[in-house]
Scaffold this motif. Structure first.
Motif, PDB file in Angstrom:
ATOM      1  N   ARG A  19       0.645  -1.059  -0.216  1.00  0.00           N
ATOM      2  CA  ARG A  19      -0.097  -0.054  -0.115  1.00  0.00           C
ATOM      3  C   ARG A  19       0.704   1.220  -0.023  1.00  0.00           C
ATOM      4  O   ARG A  19       0.738   2.055  -0.541  1.00  0.00           O
ATOM      5  CB  ARG A  19      -0.978   0.003   1.605  1.00  0.00           C
ATOM      6  N   PHE A  26       1.327   6.527  -6.774  1.00  0.00           N
ATOM      7  CA  PHE A  26       1.053   7.613  -7.166  1.00  0.00           C
ATOM      8  C   PHE A  26       1.276   9.405  -7.234  1.00  0.00           C
ATOM      9  O   PHE A  26       1.299  10.175  -7.701  1.00  0.00           O
ATOM     10  CB  PHE A  26      -0.113   8.047  -6.722  1.00  0.00           C
TER      11      PHE A  26
ATOM     12  N   ALA B 283      -5.828   5.937  -6.831  1.00  0.00           N
ATOM     13  CA  ALA B 283      -4.933   5.773  -5.672  1.00  0.00           C
ATOM     14  C   ALA B 283      -6.076   5.363  -4.464  1.00  0.00           C
ATOM     15  O   ALA B 283      -5.801   4.134  -3.547  1.00  0.00           O
ATOM     16  CB  ALA B 283      -4.502   6.791  -5.418  1.00  0.00           C
ATOM     17  N   LEU B 286      -7.631   1.887  -4.892  1.00  0.00           N
ATOM     18  CA  LEU B 286      -6.694   0.961  -5.272  1.00  0.00           C
ATOM     19  C   LEU B 286      -6.339   1.180  -3.500  1.00  0.00           C
ATOM     20  O   LEU B 286      -6.749  -0.385  -2.978  1.00  0.00           O
ATOM     21  CB  LEU B 286      -5.223   0.877  -5.330  1.00  0.00           C
ATOM     22  N   LEU B 287      -5.886   1.591  -3.414  1.00  0.00           N
ATOM     23  CA  LEU B 287      -5.164   1.819  -0.885  1.00  0.00           C
ATOM     24  C   LEU B 287      -6.698   1.325  -0.472  1.00  0.00           C
ATOM     25  O   LEU B 287      -6.880  -0.203   0.474  1.00  0.00           O
ATOM     26  CB  LEU B 287      -5.223   2.412  -0.871  1.00  0.00           C
ATOM     27  N   ARG B 288      -7.822   1.330  -1.176  1.00  0.00           N
ATOM     28  CA  ARG B 288      -8.897   1.207  -0.206  1.00  0.00           C
ATOM     29  C   ARG B 288      -9.054  -0.523  -0.660  1.00  0.00           C
ATOM     30  O   ARG B 288      -9.200  -0.887   0.294  1.00  0.00           O
ATOM     31  CB  ARG B 288     -10.414   1.630  -1.152  1.00  0.00           C
ATOM     32  N   MET B 290      -7.210  -2.602  -1.163  1.00  0.00           N
ATOM     33  CA  MET B 290      -5.722  -3.284  -0.456  1.00  0.00           C
ATOM     34  C   MET B 290      -6.320  -3.328   0.843  1.00  0.00           C
ATOM     35  O   MET B 290      -6.019  -4.099   1.944  1.00  0.00           O
ATOM     36  CB  MET B 290      -4.675  -2.680  -0.706  1.00  0.00           C
ATOM     37  N   SER B 291      -7.069  -2.027   1.352  1.00  0.00           N
ATOM     38  CA  SER B 291      -6.941  -2.454   3.439  1.00  0.00           C
ATOM     39  C   SER B 291      -8.535  -3.605   3.141  1.00  0.00           C
ATOM     40  O   SER B 291      -8.383  -4.440   4.239  1.00  0.00           O
ATOM     41  CB  SER B 291      -7.501  -1.306   3.708  1.00  0.00           C
ATOM     42  N   ALA B 293      -8.641  -5.965   1.155  1.00  0.00           N
ATOM     43  CA  ALA B 293      -7.558  -7.759   0.992  1.00  0.00           C
ATOM     44  C   ALA B 293      -7.306  -8.061   2.353  1.00  0.00           C
ATOM     45  O   ALA B 293      -7.350  -9.571   2.528  1.00  0.00           O
ATOM     46  CB  ALA B 293      -6.870  -6.852   0.238  1.00  0.00           C
TER      47      ALA B 293
END
Lengths: 630, 365
Positions: A19, A26, B283, B286-288, B290-291, B293
């Motif tokens: 992450r 980015f 972003a 993807l970040l959400r 992955m969290s 996951a």
């Protein structure tokens, strides 16, 4: 279970690392964009403002048009045209002013072009004028520092090598109209040329090829400094026509200043060997700058030179129709070819007197002689026996009343009357006496010269109706691949060969036996058959009343011929408006065509010095028949 | 009973969903900006249809139990390979590559579906193997699963599309726990091979490989696209030239502005702010994801989310780098935004699978 938890913890920490990596990536991207857009933004903004890219059209060379022997009829020559890149203009006002002063064009015409060009991207040039002179080209180039927005492009201009010869077949090229551009779904742009008539229009797709485009960067003096991209053009196909140039020109020459048309075709295949409509016009004229006076002059010419008389004018067939009637009656077994009819010079039907064109009458005539002598009385009787609907059926079997399917646009269908037609379309019932005059090709029966040529082909070929066409083959100039035309003839009225030979023999006699209506038109060494026709323009009474221009009151003249008699290779139809009798006006033209086709030197024709009259027939124009009216 | 089969929609993750839909809407907007009134008009409508198709696929994926998909992932994987093999032999070339299947006037790239299937199969593989340090056998399995579709697409030849399979390999090795020593060995081996290749191959051979990998490179002259795209991006400045007012994009300097270069159009017309918006949405997504996951119920779910994220991440970064010349142009579109039906629809299918994992976090099965 514990192990799974252990793994999960490690996996979780890896996901956390990932992450951060994603977030970091980015951020790096955002910084990179910040650098390009904010730090270097001004620099790139200037570059985008100075991005002088020009789109230059790479015009595909249009295919040549050749005759059947490969002689070039239409080709291209270089021409200069003026283009305006409006993005580079300092002020459009001064640009328009410059163009108006340079070319002497009307200001609103230039403005209209500039306005229409706004539909396209700015780097696509607006065509301002075509066919610049070399002086004008030099002027544009000399003024490039002040007016870099103008460019001279070398394009190709269509050149009709033989001027007005075969103009109605070839058609012409002109700038695509706004309607045509819309209809093409923007495939054509303003200033593009497009075939407008004739085969230039019929085979536009084949001939035009595909234009290419290059994009170039130019400096502030309009000099090309780099080529950004290039899409090559694909040249158009060369088109071979079925026309025979020699035959075509002999026919045109024979017409001189007569008004009318002629068609020569191969009766087996339908290939058109010559197609003349007189008077003609010069198609080259459309590719130069045309003023509106010139244009309206051509449109208002009372002889209508733009009209293709061979396919767009409809006439009564007159006596030419007799051969189709004879054939039809034989094929339908409605007549005994040996039965004879007595012709006293007139006949009475339904209480009316109908005259034969020979006042003294023909005496006893059978079918063959009725054709040879064009005896009206014989056919009056035959017509009465058949009745209007039988006659109509026969006419339809020969393809009358419908377009022939020729590969030129705007072909007329003609008119074949019937009882039903009279009742529904005309609104006045069919009178039996009309059938009598219909039998000799008078009355509401209309056909084009091409339809007659096609019908004669069907007749001499025993009922195989060909599709007349001009397309012989096309050839890709790069690959050499050829395309050919193939269209099998349609079946029509079939006939027994011995019966067919009676009709053909009668037509032979027309040309070859003393007393035949076209005996003077024999070409020595060729066994030809033929048939004359004469169509009355107005009744004798109106002639007297009209008085004015006697020429316009002359009869129309038809002549059709085919040769050789046993295995016909060519059918000729000639129509001369106000030409007088068929044998006098139309037959000599057909005779010259046949002589040229078979390569026979021609003795002097009637009217030419040294001509010896071989026929006993009086040379005076035949007496006008009484106009038949219901 | 019903509740168990269709758990309540409260569990639908609105951040992932919202970011995805926002990006797709941006895409439709800019596809219309660059194509309306020109040769391509009507593409925005098509794109909208594909987005709707994608949303349909997404909701189907949410409602369908992804565990069933995992169980049958090998079959799905094999089935999606069939069209790739077919294309290799019988495919029609569109834009020089045989990667399209045509149905009526619509074209579809089956490789896009293969990507999702490959992600499923990898997730299934890690569902059952949970070794802390990856064994060689697992590495070999992962390699085979990814390399088969990679090679099939590579031979079409569509190097760009093939490259989008590679992040799956990286994801599997990283999260699967490849030991540090193995990573070092791997990096060294790749560098060595590339180095040897560079010295052994003659110049013309390199050039040939270059043309093979990117056949369009020379058609328009070297560097044309990158130069024009950089000018477009740079000239956008901070706030951009305004929607539909980009001189670069509206003048059609950019050759494929509605597909691969759509980010350059956004950058020109909406400036740095527009770029930040796009990057932030990706972003966020993807970040959400992955969290999500991290807290997924089972290993299969974890790896499924990670696999899909890795592909999205790769495409976004490569595409965004291409616009400003950080990477050579390879023909990788911006997921969800670029015009292209199969790409948009399968991206939504992927998002659907992410949502599905989250959706069933507390479900009993």
């Amino acid at each position: 279970m514990l192990k799974v938890r252990e793994n999960r913890r490690e996996l979780s920490s890896r996901i956390e690392i990932a992450r951060m990596a994603v977030g970091g990536s980015f951020a790096v991207l955002a910084i990179a964009y910040w650098y390009v857009q904010i730090v270097q933004g001004g620099h790139y903004f200037d570059l985008s403002e100075n991005n002088r890219i020009r789109s230059v059209k790479l015009t595909a060379p249009r295919g040549y048009v050749l005759d059947r022997k490969g002689s070039v009829l239409v080709e291209n020559e270089p021409a200069y045209s003026l283009q305006l890149y409006r993005r580079e203009s300092k002020s459009l006002e001064s640009s328009v002013e410059f163009a108006v002063r340079l070319l002497g064009l009307p200001e609103d015409q230039v403005r209209a072009r500039v306005a229409r060009g706004r539909r396209y991207p700015e780097f696509v040039p607006i065509p301002i004028a075509e066919n610049l002179t070399l002086e004008e080209v030099a002027e544009v180039e000399a003024r490039a520092p002040e007016h870099p927005e103008f460019a001279v492009s070398i394009s190709q201009r269509r050149l009709y090598k033989r001027g007005g010869s075969a103009a109605h077949v070839l058609g012409y090229l002109a700038e695509a109209t706004p309607d045509q551009i819309r209809a093409s779904a923007n495939e054509y742009r303003m200033g593009d040329w497009m075939g407008q008539k004739g085969i230039e229009s019929s085979y536009e797709k084949l001939l035009s090829g595909t234009n290419g485009e290059k994009r170039v960067i130019v400096d502030s003096h309009a000099r090309e400094i780099a080529e950004e991209s290039r899409i090559e053009s694909r040249p158009g196909q060369n088109l071979f026509l079925t026309l025979d140039r020699d035959l075509q020109e002999i026919a045109e020459e024979s017409f001189a200043d007569k008004v009318g048309s002629a068609v020569a075709l191969d009766p087996k295949t339908g290939q058109i060997l010559a197609l003349v409509s007189s008077p003609s016009y010069d198609p080259n004229w459309f590719t130069r700058r045309v003023t509106s006076e010139e244009w309206s002059g051509l449109l208002n010419d009372e002889n209508k030179p733009l009209q293709n008389r061979a396919i767009q004018n409809m006439y009564s067939p007159g006596s030419v129709f007799k051969i189709f009637l004879a054939y039809g009656a034989l094929a339908l077994n409605e007549v005994d070819p040996n039965a004879r009819v007595f012709c006293p010079g007139y006949a009475t039907f339904y209480g009316r007197t109908f005259h034969c064109h020979r006042k003294g009458g023909h005496g006893w005539v059978d079918l063959r002689n009725a054709i040879k002598l064009s005896c009206d009385v014989y056919f009056y009787n035959l017509g009465r026996r058949l009745g209007v609907d039988r006659i109509s059926e026969i006419a339809h079997a020969f393809g009358f009343g419908e377009p022939t399917g020729l590969d030129l646009a705007h072909e007329k269908a003609g008119l074949v009357p019937s009882e039903e037609w009279a009742r529904t379309k005309r609104g006045a019932r069919w009178y039996p006496s009309e059938t009598i005059s219909l039998a000799i090709g008078q009355g509401p029966l209309l056909m084009t010269p091409l339809q007659v040529a096609r019908a004669v082909s069907a007749l001499i070929e025993g009922g195989r109706l060909p599709t007349p066409h001009l397309f012989l083959a096309s050839q890709d100039p790069k690959t050499g691949v050829r395309l050919r035309y193939d269209s099998p003839p349609k079946k029509s009225l079939a006939i027994d060969p011995t019966r067919l030979s009676i009709v053909k023999n009668g037509m032979w006699a027309v040309v070859n036996e003393p007393g035949g209506t076209a005996f003077g038109s024999r070409v020595p060494g060729i066994e030809a058959g033929g048939k004359t026709g004469t169509v009355q323009v107005v009744g004798r009474e109106s002639v007297v009343r009209a008085g004015a221009d006697r020429h316009l009151l002359e009869d129309h003249a038809w002549f059709t011929a085919f040769a050789p008699i046993d295995d016909p290779k060519i059918v000729v139809v000639v129509f001369v408006e106000h030409g007088g009798h068929g044998s006098a006006a139309a037959a000599p033209i057909a005779r010259r065509l046949l002589a040229r086709y078979f390569g026979i030197p021609l003795p002097p024709a009637p009217g030419e010095p040294g001509f010896q009259r071989a026929s006993s027939r009086p040379a005076t124009a035949p007496p006008a028949r009484k106009a038949v009216s219901p | 009973m019903m509740r168990r089969v269709f758990p309540i929609p409260r569990r639908l993750d609105l951040i992932v969903l919202g970011c995805g839909i926002s990006l797709a809407v941006l895409g439709i907007l800019f596809v219309s900006s660059t194509t309306e009134g020109g040769r391509f008009s009507g593409l925005a409508t098509r794109q909208t249809i594909w987005v709707l198709v994608g949303l349909g696929a997404m909701f189907a994926a949410v409602l369908f139990d992804y565990r069933v998909l995992l169980k049958f992932s090998f079959v799905i994987y094999c089935v999606t390979l069939i069209p790739l093999v077919y294309l290799l032999f019988f495919g029609q070339r569109i834009a020089n590559v045989k990667s399209w299947i045509r149905v009526g006037s619509f074209q579809f790239q089956p490789a896009e579906l293969t990507k999702v299937a490959t992600a499923l199969l990898l997730a299934y593989l890690f569902e059952s193997s949970d070794e802390t340090r990856m064994k060689l056998a697992t590495v070999a399995k992962v390699g085979t699963i990814v390399m088969i579709p990679f090679l099939l697409v590579f031979l079409q030849p569509d190097a760009g599309l093939a490259a989008t399979f590679l992040p799956l390999l990286g994801m599997a090795l990283f999260f699967g726990g490849l030991p540090a020593r193995a990573w070092i060995a791997l990096v060294l081996a790749i560098a060595l091979l590339a180095g040897i290749g560079w010295f052994v191959l003659a110049d013309y051979q390199k050039a040939r490989i270059g043309t093979f990998l990117n056949p369009e490179a020379d058609v328009l002259g070297s560097g044309y696209q990158v130069r024009q795209s950089k000018i477009a991006v740079g000239s956008g400045g901070f706030a951009g030239k305004g929607f539909r007012s980009g001189t670069q994009s509206q003048l059609r300097f950019l050759p494929v502005q509605h597909t691969d270069f759509i980010l350059a159009v956004i950058a020109e017309e909406w400036g740095f702010l527009g770029v930040c918006l796009v990057l932030a949405l990706f972003a966020g997504l993807l970040l959400r994801a992955m969290s999500l996951a991290r807290v997924a119920r089972d290993r299969g779910g974890v790896f499924l989310i990670l696999a899909i994220c890795s592909m999205l991440f790769f495409s976004v970064v490569v595409n965004a780098s291409m616009m400003i010349g950080l990477l050579p142009t390879t023909g990788i579109p911006l997921p969800l935004v670029s015009y292209g039906g199969s790409s948009v629809a399968t991206s939504f299918l992927g998002i659907g699978l992410i949502l599905a994992v989250e959706y069933r976090r507390f479900a009993n099965a």
